[in-house]
Design a protein around this motif. Structure first.
Motif, short mmCIF file in Angstrom:
data_model
loop_
_atom_site.label_atom_id
_atom_site.label_comp_id
_atom_site.label_asym_id
_atom_site.label_seq_id
_atom_site.Cartn_x
_atom_site.Cartn_y
_atom_site.Cartn_z
N ASN A 197 0.85 -1.20 0.00
CA ASN A 197 0.00 0.00 0.00
C ASN A 197 0.88 1.25 0.00
OD1 ASN A 197 -2.05 1.87 0.25
ND2 ASN A 197 -3.09 0.81 1.92
N LEU A 198 1.59 1.45 -1.10
CA LEU A 198 2.53 2.56 -1.21
C LEU A 198 1.82 3.91 -1.11
CD1 LEU A 198 5.40 3.63 -1.74
CD2 LEU A 198 4.92 3.42 -4.19
N ASP A 199 0.64 4.02 -1.69
CA ASP A 199 -0.07 5.30 -1.66
C ASP A 199 -0.36 5.73 -0.22
OD1 ASP A 199 -0.13 5.70 -4.41
OD2 ASP A 199 -1.94 4.48 -4.66
N ARG A 200 -0.75 4.78 0.62
CA ARG A 200 -1.01 5.11 2.03
C ARG A 200 0.29 5.55 2.72
NH1 ARG A 200 -4.67 3.39 6.07
NH2 ARG A 200 -4.51 4.97 7.71
N ALA A 201 1.39 4.89 2.38
CA ALA A 201 2.68 5.26 2.96
C ALA A 201 3.10 6.66 2.54
CB ALA A 201 3.75 4.25 2.56
N LEU A 202 2.92 6.98 1.26
CA LEU A 202 3.26 8.32 0.77
C LEU A 202 2.35 9.37 1.41
CD1 LEU A 202 3.84 7.49 -3.01
CD2 LEU A 202 5.58 8.18 -1.34
N GLY A 203 1.10 8.99 1.64
CA GLY A 203 0.19 9.92 2.31
C GLY A 203 0.62 10.21 3.74
N LEU A 204 1.11 9.20 4.44
CA LEU A 204 1.62 9.41 5.80
C LEU A 204 2.84 10.31 5.80
CD1 LEU A 204 1.34 5.96 7.61
CD2 LEU A 204 0.38 8.14 8.38
N PHE B 219 8.41 16.45 12.69
CA PHE B 219 9.47 15.48 12.42
C PHE B 219 9.91 15.56 10.96
CE2 PHE B 219 6.49 13.59 15.51
CZ PHE B 219 7.32 13.60 16.64
N LEU B 220 11.16 15.22 10.73
CA LEU B 220 11.70 15.18 9.38
C LEU B 220 12.00 13.73 9.00
CD1 LEU B 220 14.20 18.18 9.52
CD2 LEU B 220 11.95 18.12 8.42
N PRO B 221 11.68 13.33 7.78
CA PRO B 221 11.99 11.95 7.36
C PRO B 221 13.50 11.71 7.33
CG PRO B 221 11.27 13.28 5.48
CD PRO B 221 11.04 14.11 6.71
N ASP B 222 13.91 10.52 7.75
CA ASP B 222 15.32 10.17 7.73
C ASP B 222 15.59 9.15 6.64
OD1 ASP B 222 14.17 7.89 8.73
OD2 ASP B 222 15.10 8.02 10.71
N GLU B 223 16.84 8.70 6.56
CA GLU B 223 17.21 7.76 5.50
C GLU B 223 16.41 6.47 5.58
OE1 GLU B 223 20.37 4.52 4.26
OE2 GLU B 223 20.96 5.83 5.90
N MET B 224 16.19 5.96 6.79
CA MET B 224 15.47 4.71 6.95
C MET B 224 14.05 4.81 6.39
SD MET B 224 17.62 2.68 8.18
CE MET B 224 16.43 1.37 8.32
N MET B 225 13.42 5.95 6.62
CA MET B 225 12.06 6.14 6.12
C MET B 225 12.05 6.20 4.60
SD MET B 225 9.32 9.02 7.37
CE MET B 225 9.50 8.53 9.08
N TYR B 226 13.00 6.94 4.05
CA TYR B 226 13.09 7.01 2.59
C TYR B 226 13.39 5.64 1.99
CZ TYR B 226 12.85 12.12 2.26
OH TYR B 226 12.43 13.43 2.29
N ASN B 227 14.23 4.85 2.65
CA ASN B 227 14.55 3.52 2.15
C ASN B 227 13.31 2.63 2.10
OD1 ASN B 227 17.24 4.12 1.78
ND2 ASN B 227 17.92 3.17 3.69
N SER B 228 12.48 2.72 3.13
CA SER B 228 11.23 1.95 3.13
C SER B 228 10.35 2.35 1.95
CB SER B 228 10.47 2.16 4.45
OG SER B 228 11.20 1.67 5.55
N LEU B 229 10.25 3.64 1.71
CA LEU B 229 9.43 4.13 0.60
C LEU B 229 10.01 3.71 -0.75
CD1 LEU B 229 8.72 7.67 2.06
CD2 LEU B 229 6.97 5.96 1.53
N LEU B 230 11.33 3.76 -0.88
CA LEU B 230 11.96 3.35 -2.14
C LEU B 230 11.79 1.85 -2.37
CD1 LEU B 230 15.22 5.50 -2.00
CD2 LEU B 230 13.31 5.76 -3.60
N ASP B 231 11.82 1.09 -1.29
CA ASP B 231 11.57 -0.34 -1.39
C ASP B 231 10.15 -0.59 -1.91
OD1 ASP B 231 11.98 -3.08 -1.17
OD2 ASP B 231 11.36 -3.15 0.93
N GLY B 232 9.19 0.19 -1.39
CA GLY B 232 7.81 0.10 -1.87
C GLY B 232 7.70 0.48 -3.34
#
Length: 390
Positions: free
Chosen positions: A136-143, A153-166
């Protein structure tokens, strides 16, 4: 514990917490839950059961969402307060079990708490990873957008990595490139793990030239070099685009740079050549993967596939199989006996004592389970030191 009870030594909340954690660490979570039930049934000791006790119990049921919900409902029925640690632990377990359908109710309970329990960076990171893993990438991008709009809060590398994996799983290349540009603008440095996600995505989308360009740009701009995992993804991308010559050029570059191909690299090379019909080259690479004192070889399934291509019982297949069997019979160098995977109760109790004291006495400074896992992933992704000259 039994000795303490027999001598009429009354436990405290810390003692109970230590015992519960010792049982959980030793994979006796059901026994820990039973102990908590017994303490709750005794009205004189009921006050010893608290949020920390249940947070520890929750750790033991990471693969059992039904029990997590039962325990959570029990906490609410007993009016035991759930804090950010508790909610993050529950959400993390749901993400790992891909039980994201349960998340909305937890988020609603957080908002309805008195006072409300606000999500922190770990909450957002856990939810984003969970939604990406469940498709559910769209839900993740919405969050992500919601978190950025809130500004706390600011997104960090780990968060971006999860999104890129999606993005890689759903082949959402436009979103992936936008996220990379966003990382650059906000100063979030990518890692080899980030690069691996991008290489996988670009390879699947048949953008091989962009694979090499992206690797050169990010490693040059942020001052790091691709590790063996990135090279393996690049080799895979070459075969996805039917470019075996480029894949072999990368393999030779790996060796020239002093990196050591692992089993995964060898398997990708061999299978890739089989897919394009180059059986002789695949056989040559199998032999090469077993040469040298630190050879990694290939897995058994890959060997079976190659032998089948050569023809079961053929002279070539028998010769290759004998060579591989001889390699497996060679003396193992640097062998060390495996340490027992389980902690003793005494060791666990000592660790639990320190943890429970921290939980009860350190207040806001205590480390949450989710934050520990979050940090552990960051450490894991930085464990690949460079082994080649500049």
């Amino acid at each position: 514990w039994q000795e303490m009870i027999s001598k009429d030594v009354q436990p405290t909340a810390i003692t109970l917490g230590c015992m519960v954690e010792a049982l959980v660490i030793n994979k006796e979570t059901d026994a820990a839950w039973k102990l908590v039930q017994e303490m709750w049934e005794d009205e004189s000791q009921r006050h010893l059961v608290n949020t920390v006790t249940y947070s520890t119990l929750l750790k033991g049921f990471s693969d059992k969402p039904e029990k997590i919900m039962a325990m959570y409902d029990e906490m609410k029925a007993r009016k035991i307060e759930c804090n950010t640690i508790t909610y993050n632990t529950i959400l993390n377990h749901f993400a790992q079990c891909r039980a994201m359908r349960r998340v909305p109710q937890i988020l609603e309970d957080m908002r309805a708490s008195i006072p409300p329990v606000d999500p922190d960076i770990v909450t957002y990171s856990t939810l984003i990873k969970g939604f990406c893993s469940s498709g559910n990438l769209d839900r993740a991008l919405g969050l992500l957008a919601e978190m950025q709009a809130d500004g706390k809060f600011l997104p960090d590398e780990m968060m971006y990595n999860s999104l890129l994996d999606g993005c890689a799983k759903e082949q959402r290349i436009v979103d992936a490139l936008r996220l990379v540009d966003e990382m650059k603008k906000t100063g979030v440095a990518p890692s080899n793990y980030t690069l691996s996600m991008l290489v996988k995505l670009l390879g699947r989308c048949r953008r091989l030239n962009q694979v090499f360009t992206m690797v050169d740009e990010l490693t040059g701009e942020f001052g790091f070099r691709p590790n063996i995992q990135v090279y393996t993804c690049m080799i895979q991308a070459c075969f996805q685009n039917r470019q075996p010559a480029k894949a072999m050029a990368l393999y030779e570059q790996i060796l020239a740079d002093g990196l050591r191909p692992d089993e995964k690299t060898n398997v990708v090379l061999v299978r890739g050549h089989l897919q394009v019909g180059l059986v002789d080259k695949a056989v040559q690479l199998v032999r090469r993967s077993y040469s040298g004192p630190e050879a990694a070889g290939v897995d058994s399934q890959c060997v079976d596939t190659v032998l089948t291509k050569l023809g079961a019982g053929s002279e070539a297949a028998d010769a290759l199989q004998k060579e591989i069997e001889a390699w497996h019979k060679r003396p193992q160098r640097g062998y060390r006996p495996r340490r027992d995977a389980h902690m003793t109760v005494a060791t666990a109790f000592g660790a639990a004592t320190r943890n429970i004291h921290k939980e009860n006495n350190c207040g806001s400074r205590r480390q949450t389970v989710a934050k520990e896992q979050h940090s552990a992933r960051a450490v894991e992704q930085s464990k690949h030191p460079w082994r080649r000259a500049p």
